[in-house]
Write a protein that holds these residues in place. Sequence first.
Motif, PDB file in Angstrom:
ATOM      1  N   ALA A 262      41.524  45.103  28.120  1.00 33.08           N
ATOM      2  CA  ALA A 262      40.206  45.609  27.732  1.00 33.08           C
ATOM      3  C   ALA A 262      39.240  44.439  27.526  1.00 33.08           C
ATOM      4  O   ALA A 262      38.075  44.503  27.928  1.00 33.08           O
ATOM      5  CB  ALA A 262      40.304  46.456  26.466  1.00 33.08           C
ATOM      6  N   LEU A 263      39.728  43.344  26.940  1.00 29.48           N
ATOM      7  CA  LEU A 263      38.896  42.142  26.797  1.00 29.48           C
ATOM      8  C   LEU A 263      38.577  41.530  28.152  1.00 29.48           C
ATOM      9  O   LEU A 263      37.453  41.099  28.400  1.00 29.48           O
ATOM     10  CB  LEU A 263      39.596  41.105  25.914  1.00 29.48           C
ATOM     11  N   VAL A 264      39.573  41.499  29.028  1.00 32.50           N
ATOM     12  CA  VAL A 264      39.346  40.964  30.372  1.00 32.50           C
ATOM     13  C   VAL A 264      38.282  41.799  31.083  1.00 32.50           C
ATOM     14  O   VAL A 264      37.334  41.261  31.662  1.00 32.50           O
ATOM     15  CB  VAL A 264      40.664  40.918  31.183  1.00 32.50           C
ATOM     16  N   ARG A 265      38.421  43.110  31.012  1.00 33.05           N
ATOM     17  CA  ARG A 265      37.443  43.997  31.655  1.00 33.05           C
ATOM     18  C   ARG A 265      36.046  43.782  31.078  1.00 33.05           C
ATOM     19  O   ARG A 265      35.060  43.762  31.802  1.00 33.05           O
ATOM     20  CB  ARG A 265      37.864  45.447  31.498  1.00 33.05           C
ATOM     21  N   ALA A 266      35.950  43.590  29.763  1.00 28.08           N
ATOM     22  CA  ALA A 266      34.650  43.440  29.110  1.00 28.08           C
ATOM     23  C   ALA A 266      33.999  42.082  29.373  1.00 28.08           C
ATOM     24  O   ALA A 266      32.772  41.995  29.464  1.00 28.08           O
ATOM     25  CB  ALA A 266      34.801  43.647  27.600  1.00 28.08           C
TER      26      ALA A 266
END
Length: 136
Positions: free
Chosen positions: A105-109
């Motif tokens: 989720a951090l990577v996507r954000a």
Amino acid sequence: MSESEPWEYSLYLPNDLRAVTVSRRTLRLILTMHGLIRLVDVAELLATELASNAVRHTKGPAALRVRWSPPGTLRIGAWDADPEPPQPPRAFDAEAGQEDGRGLALVRACADVWGWHPLARHGNRGKYVWCELAAA
């Protein structure tokens, strides 16, 4: 080397959580030496999440790859020996005290784009999870 020339580094990681810190510090050095200090903070976060997933959720070795492609794309990827796809990113709920499950989720954000693909090489199977940052 300048920002107009391509380059690539690979760092092989043992299945040891200390390798995540080594990979993060190595990435900082690589980007600093190539004059890309402006990308360090976000790149470190992304590399930490990718390397951590590769080391924590698999039993075998892993690798971190960092590639610069002019005119301004930094690709960070992690290989691991597990051929299973990564768990889809899910929303992070800080109030619920979640410790796990926030990596992708951090990577996507934080990344401009991310993805994964299976790998098979020399009879070994695994996957490669990657993300890209634009230098602009």
